[in-house]
Design an enzyme around this catalytic site. Structure first.
Site, PDB file in Angstrom:
ATOM      1  CG  HIS A   1      44.177  32.065  35.999  1.00  0.00           C
ATOM      2  ND1 HIS A   1      44.680  31.846  34.737  1.00  0.00           N
ATOM      3  CD2 HIS A   1      43.945  30.840  36.543  1.00  0.00           C
ATOM      4  CE1 HIS A   1      44.753  30.537  34.528  1.00  0.00           C
ATOM      5  NE2 HIS A   1      44.321  29.906  35.610  1.00  0.00           N
TER       6      HIS A   1
ATOM      7  CD  GLU B   1      47.881  30.248  37.646  1.00  0.00           C
ATOM      8  OE1 GLU B   1      47.105  29.393  37.215  1.00  0.00           O
ATOM      9  OE2 GLU B   1      47.829  31.449  37.321  1.00  0.00           O
TER      10      GLU B   1
END
Length: 230
Positions: free
Chosen positions: A85, A154
């Site tokens: 992430h 993302e």
């Protein structure tokens, strides 16, 4: 880093009933803090919601204080794990090398990793988006089983900023990601300020298979609207 165990249970009380009319082909995964995993594993037993963790270490055990291993997650019913992430990369020294190790550890222990890739605003403005993501994929996916993997695009500049990547642009980048994979049928998600008011447009894009939701997942009705997109 949201929700105590009690708050997580309260969330489920409001959220689970909203899934009664959710199409059966939609998979819902809650990736929660480590302290919530055990209690939610029990609460979600028998439901259609899968449980995910937010990270996993590359070793099964050892002197790695503060880390969580694959066997620890697998034992309590965790099915998915987020790897790489942007916040782990940005704040905690995650590199493509450690991402690759974590992916291998997840797959070895029967977990499905959700690999996150994406660019910063500075990199996008410099025209480096495609090259950066291509480089991330090349390094992260060394010796990784692409039949047991989810990828989330993302754009870092769109996470928690309120700035959402245009749906058509997200679709374009995800199409580029797909073209570089050995498994073109892999599930590829978009993540970055996904909200109830933009989910329908995002999911109307042909290359986007799902979404990785942040802040909008914290409130049951908000997340339910995203899960039950039209």
């Amino acid at each position: 880093m949201f929700k105590t165990q009690a708050e997580s249970q309260e969330f489920l009380t409001g959220f689970l009933p909203t899934l009664e009319e959710t199409p059966q082909d939609r998979e819902v995964v809650l990736c929660v803090p480590f302290t919530d995993l055990n209690v939610l594993s029990k609460s979600l037993h028998g439901s259609r919601v899968q449980l995910g963790a937010q990270n996993v270490h590359w070793e099964d055990c050892g002197a790695y204080t503060g880390e969580i291993s694959g066997p620890m997650l697998q034992e309590i019913g965790v099915r998915y794990v987020v790897v790489g992430h942007s916040e782990r990369r940005q704040y905690f020294g995650e590199t493509d090398q450690t991402v690759n190790w974590r992916l291998k550890a997840a797959q070895k222990n029967g977990l499905i990793p959700i690999l996150c890739v994406g660019e910063t605003k500075q990199q996008r403005d410099a025209g480096e988006t495609e090259a950066l993501i291509s480089n991330q994929l090349e390094k992260d996916l060394v010796d990784i089983d692409q039949s047991n993997l989810v990828i989330a695009y993302e754009p870092i500049w769109a996470i928690g900023t309120g700035d959402t990547c245009e749906a058509t642009e997200a679709n374009r980048v995800i199409g580029l990601i797909r073209s570089q994979l050995k498994n073109p049928n892999m599930t590829i998600q978009y993540g970055g300020s996904v909200k109830p008011n933009n989910i329908d447009e995002i999911m109307a894009q042909p290359e986007i298979d799902g979404v990785l939701v942040g802040g909008a997942s914290l409130e049951p009705s908000s997340f339910a609207r995203i899960v039950n997109y039209k």
